[in-house]
Motif scaffolding. Structure first.
Motif, PDB file in Angstrom:
ATOM      1  N   VAL A  18      -8.501 -25.152  31.804  1.00 55.37           N
ATOM      2  CA  VAL A  18      -9.077 -25.112  30.466  1.00 55.37           C
ATOM      3  C   VAL A  18      -8.516 -26.269  29.686  1.00 55.37           C
ATOM      4  O   VAL A  18      -8.920 -26.522  28.605  1.00 55.37           O
ATOM      5  CB  VAL A  18      -9.084 -23.955  29.896  1.00 55.37           C
ATOM      6  CG1 VAL A  18      -9.691 -22.751  30.734  1.00 55.37           C
ATOM      7  CG2 VAL A  18      -7.553 -23.349  29.496  1.00 55.37           C
ATOM      8  N   ARG A  19      -7.497 -27.021  30.265  1.00 54.73           N
ATOM      9  CA  ARG A  19      -6.628 -27.873  29.457  1.00 54.73           C
ATOM     10  C   ARG A  19      -7.392 -29.087  28.936  1.00 54.73           C
ATOM     11  O   ARG A  19      -7.148 -29.734  27.804  1.00 54.73           O
ATOM     12  CB  ARG A  19      -5.629 -28.467  30.378  1.00 54.73           C
ATOM     13  CG  ARG A  19      -4.325 -29.134  29.740  1.00 54.73           C
ATOM     14  CD  ARG A  19      -3.240 -29.394  30.553  1.00 54.73           C
ATOM     15  NE  ARG A  19      -2.522 -28.138  31.044  1.00 54.73           N
ATOM     16  CZ  ARG A  19      -1.922 -27.206  30.325  1.00 54.73           C
ATOM     17  NH1 ARG A  19      -1.549 -27.421  29.030  1.00 54.73           N
ATOM     18  NH2 ARG A  19      -1.230 -26.189  30.848  1.00 54.73           N
ATOM     19  N   ASP A  20      -8.550 -29.512  29.641  1.00 54.12           N
ATOM     20  CA  ASP A  20      -9.316 -30.631  29.189  1.00 54.12           C
ATOM     21  C   ASP A  20     -10.366 -30.202  28.096  1.00 54.12           C
ATOM     22  O   ASP A  20     -11.261 -31.158  27.626  1.00 54.12           O
ATOM     23  CB  ASP A  20     -10.007 -31.461  30.301  1.00 54.12           C
ATOM     24  CG  ASP A  20      -9.091 -32.016  31.529  1.00 54.12           C
ATOM     25  OD1 ASP A  20      -7.986 -32.366  30.666  1.00 54.12           O
ATOM     26  OD2 ASP A  20      -9.230 -32.082  32.296  1.00 54.12           O
ATOM     27  N   ASP A  21     -10.500 -28.861  27.831  1.00 52.21           N
ATOM     28  CA  ASP A  21     -11.536 -28.579  27.009  1.00 52.21           C
ATOM     29  C   ASP A  21     -10.962 -28.764  25.526  1.00 52.21           C
ATOM     30  O   ASP A  21      -9.915 -28.575  25.356  1.00 52.21           O
ATOM     31  CB  ASP A  21     -11.532 -26.886  26.963  1.00 52.21           C
ATOM     32  CG  ASP A  21     -12.989 -26.430  26.088  1.00 52.21           C
ATOM     33  OD1 ASP A  21     -13.914 -26.014  26.885  1.00 52.21           O
ATOM     34  OD2 ASP A  21     -12.860 -26.469  24.920  1.00 52.21           O
ATOM     35  N   PRO A  22     -11.749 -29.491  24.914  1.00 44.94           N
ATOM     36  CA  PRO A  22     -11.428 -29.879  23.544  1.00 44.94           C
ATOM     37  C   PRO A  22     -10.810 -28.800  22.544  1.00 44.94           C
ATOM     38  O   PRO A  22      -9.823 -29.015  21.742  1.00 44.94           O
ATOM     39  CB  PRO A  22     -12.765 -30.402  22.807  1.00 44.94           C
ATOM     40  CG  PRO A  22     -13.784 -30.290  23.697  1.00 44.94           C
ATOM     41  CD  PRO A  22     -13.329 -29.849  25.028  1.00 44.94           C
ATOM     42  N   ARG A  23     -11.332 -27.789  22.926  1.00 36.68           N
ATOM     43  CA  ARG A  23     -10.894 -26.502  22.086  1.00 36.68           C
ATOM     44  C   ARG A  23      -9.434 -26.177  22.470  1.00 36.68           C
ATOM     45  O   ARG A  23      -8.884 -25.719  21.506  1.00 36.68           O
ATOM     46  CB  ARG A  23     -11.676 -25.075  22.293  1.00 36.68           C
ATOM     47  CG  ARG A  23     -13.221 -25.239  21.653  1.00 36.68           C
ATOM     48  CD  ARG A  23     -14.012 -24.145  22.259  1.00 36.68           C
ATOM     49  NE  ARG A  23     -14.192 -24.261  23.814  1.00 36.68           N
ATOM     50  CZ  ARG A  23     -14.947 -23.335  24.350  1.00 36.68           C
ATOM     51  NH1 ARG A  23     -15.565 -22.487  23.725  1.00 36.68           N
ATOM     52  NH2 ARG A  23     -15.180 -23.535  25.825  1.00 36.68           N
ATOM     53  N   PHE A  24      -8.990 -26.481  23.716  1.00 32.33           N
ATOM     54  CA  PHE A  24      -7.629 -26.358  23.990  1.00 32.33           C
ATOM     55  C   PHE A  24      -6.804 -27.089  23.225  1.00 32.33           C
ATOM     56  O   PHE A  24      -5.739 -26.806  22.410  1.00 32.33           O
ATOM     57  CB  PHE A  24      -7.600 -26.472  25.424  1.00 32.33           C
ATOM     58  CG  PHE A  24      -6.158 -26.198  26.143  1.00 32.33           C
ATOM     59  CD1 PHE A  24      -5.836 -24.895  26.426  1.00 32.33           C
ATOM     60  CD2 PHE A  24      -5.171 -27.174  25.995  1.00 32.33           C
ATOM     61  CE1 PHE A  24      -4.493 -24.446  26.854  1.00 32.33           C
ATOM     62  CE2 PHE A  24      -3.865 -26.969  26.623  1.00 32.33           C
ATOM     63  CZ  PHE A  24      -3.627 -25.519  26.975  1.00 32.33           C
ATOM     64  N   ALA A  25      -7.147 -28.523  23.122  1.00 33.92           N
ATOM     65  CA  ALA A  25      -6.184 -29.341  22.534  1.00 33.92           C
ATOM     66  C   ALA A  25      -6.133 -29.184  21.096  1.00 33.92           C
ATOM     67  O   ALA A  25      -4.980 -29.279  20.329  1.00 33.92           O
ATOM     68  CB  ALA A  25      -6.820 -30.940  22.722  1.00 33.92           C
ATOM     69  N   THR A  84     -13.883 -20.262  30.959  1.00 30.27           N
ATOM     70  CA  THR A  84     -13.055 -20.985  29.889  1.00 30.27           C
ATOM     71  C   THR A  84     -13.106 -20.557  28.537  1.00 30.27           C
ATOM     72  O   THR A  84     -12.360 -20.414  27.670  1.00 30.27           O
ATOM     73  CB  THR A  84     -13.698 -22.476  29.841  1.00 30.27           C
ATOM     74  OG1 THR A  84     -13.683 -22.864  31.238  1.00 30.27           O
ATOM     75  CG2 THR A  84     -13.019 -23.457  29.163  1.00 30.27           C
ATOM     76  N   GLY A  85     -14.417 -20.020  28.015  1.00 28.55           N
ATOM     77  CA  GLY A  85     -14.767 -19.675  26.746  1.00 28.55           C
ATOM     78  C   GLY A  85     -13.933 -18.475  26.384  1.00 28.55           C
ATOM     79  O   GLY A  85     -13.239 -18.247  25.189  1.00 28.55           O
ATOM     80  N   ASP A  86     -13.921 -17.413  27.414  1.00 25.30           N
ATOM     81  CA  ASP A  86     -13.196 -16.320  27.167  1.00 25.30           C
ATOM     82  C   ASP A  86     -11.599 -16.787  27.151  1.00 25.30           C
ATOM     83  O   ASP A  86     -10.879 -16.081  26.248  1.00 25.30           O
ATOM     84  CB  ASP A  86     -13.245 -15.225  28.314  1.00 25.30           C
ATOM     85  CG  ASP A  86     -14.751 -14.633  28.192  1.00 25.30           C
ATOM     86  OD1 ASP A  86     -15.360 -14.605  27.265  1.00 25.30           O
ATOM     87  OD2 ASP A  86     -15.152 -14.322  29.430  1.00 25.30           O
TER      88      ASP A  86
END
Lengths: 216, 215
Positions: free
Chosen positions: A203-210, A173-175
């Motif tokens: 990775v859509r639910d990762d806050p960084r994605f939003a 996810t991070g990468d």
């Protein structure tokens, strides 16, 4: 040969990339063209696909095909189009199209761009060989192939974008977020694609994605 | 209406020495035309720069054999050879080394949406005018374009060629009038005019220097 003023190459000197579909000579990348897309698709044997079955509805690109050698049978919107050497076939973006070689050594030049829009080279053709592993769901291999290309060709947004997709599907996810950021910095219009691209679902639910892409 | 069109170069009526593939097929996102060199030694791509359009250009030899010259350097180009000229300022041209030479030319301006080039307008006048021009009949060439502009004042692309033909025909006042119109319409053409040998007869006129600047 190449000088400050020009670059010239014979068609058969231009690198042939195989992505598990129709192999292509990457004319645009090799010559450094920026105003339109251009590649030459190669079918060595009769009966083999010469243009991958697809449409350009998402990209909006109109495409002009020219049979440089051999003989091809196009199918456009279900209609058969016989095209010997020297035939131009123009296809509007939304039409479904593909071609099969009727003779060995069939080569089709494909030129494309979006009407009314400046062309932006994405580098998809450079990413293409790695996408064979991607389609086979071997994401680790796709990542291994894409990583050096991202560094080598920082001008192409398709490279970090596809790498982000592979990393997303591989659980990195991070990468994935990092490379998606890089892709969007290079080409803002990829944000729209990212919003609905199922490759990025992990990775859509990762806050960084939003934060990066916005909500769908 | 079907969403595809098919053609061959031999199906399209040539205009002067070029075949309007783009117009014929309705391509609107890049330029694509074919240039013909029927005889050995004939210019297939007339020497020019793309300074007025800002285009990068890709040439592909389809038939025959061409000899390109780009900024003074020669490139031998048998069929299947691409010659890519990225800098619009580069002077480039090609001569047929074999009869029946055909060169495909593709172009566009990086970072900008394509729009149809002015020089494609008024081809029905430019075609006969260029024939006169190449035969040295400059007054006749000018007369054809004068008629063209009288009938189609919107074909602003004709002003530049008329300025050239008038200059060569000794119609100096007319040459400056049309050169000024061409520059008003596309200021980028100023630099092009500076290097255009057609204006040699009027180069020393102060009006030329005023219009295009000093060499």
């Amino acid at each position: 040969m190449s000088t400050e003023s020009f670059t010239s190459a014979r068609l058969d000197e231009i690198p042939l990339l195989d992505d598990g579909r129709v192999p292509m000579r990457i004319v645009r990348h090799h010559l450094g063209i920026r105003a339109f897309g251009i590649n030459a698709f190669v079918a060595n044997e009769a009966g083999k696909p010469a243009i991958n079955e697809h449409d350009e509805a998402d990209s909006g690109e109109e495409e002009l095909y020219l049979v440089l050698s051999g003989h091809a049978l196009f199918t456009v919107d279900g209609e058969a189009v016989d095209a010997s050497t020297g035939t131009f076939v123009y296809v509007e973006p939304a039409a479904q199209r593909g071609a099969v070689a009727k003779e060995p050594e069939t080569v089709i030049l494909a030129v494309g761009a979006v009407p009314g829009k400046a062309y932006r080279p994405s580098g998809w053709e450079v990413a293409a060989p790695a996408m064979a592993a991607f389609r086979a769901k071997d994401y680790a291999k796709a990542i291994e192939q894409l990583e050096p290309l991202v560094e080598q060709y920082p001008q192409y947004p398709a490279l970090p974008y596809n790498l982000a997709c592979a990393e997303s599907l591989a659980g990195r996810t991070g990468d994935a977020i990092g490379h998606l950021r890089r892709a969007l910095e290079a080409d803002d219009s990829l944000r729209e694609l990212a919003r609905t691209d199922s490759d990025l679902d992990p990775v859509r639910d990762d806050p960084r994605f939003a934060e990066l892409v916005g909500s769908p | 209406m079907s969403r595809w069109r098919l053609t061959r170069i031999s199906d399209i009526e040539p205009r002067d020495r070029w075949v309007p593939i783009r117009d014929h097929l309705g391509v609107s996102s890049f330029g694509v035309n074919a240039w013909l060199g029927a005889d050995q030694g004939q210019a297939v791509i007339g020497e020019h720069s793309e300074q007025p359009t800002g285009h990068e250009e890709l040439y592909l030899v389809l038939e025959g054999h061409a000899l390109f010259t780009v900024d003074g350097e020669e490139v031998d180009a048998p069929p299947g050879t691409f010659v890519f000229v990225p800098d619009p300022e580069s002077r480039r041209g090609a001569v047929a080394k074999e009869p029946g030479t055909v060169v495909l030319a593709l172009g566009g301006k990086p970072g900008e949406a394509y729009s149809v080039q002015r020089w494609e307008q008024g081809w029905e006048y430019n075609t006969p005018a260029m024939e006169h021009y190449r035969a040295g009949r400059y007054a006749e060439a000018a007369a054809v374009l004068r008629t063209g502009l009288a009938e189609h004042p919107e074909f602003v692309g004709l002003h530049y060629n008329l300025a050239c033909f008038a200059a060569l025909a000794g119609e100096t006042d007319e040459a400056f009038k049309h050169l000024e119109r061409a520059i008003d319409d596309s200021p980028g053409i100023r630099e092009f005019a500076r290097g255009d040998a057609d204006f040699d007869p009027v180069r020393d006129d102060t009006r030329f220097v005023e219009l295009v600047g000093a060499e």
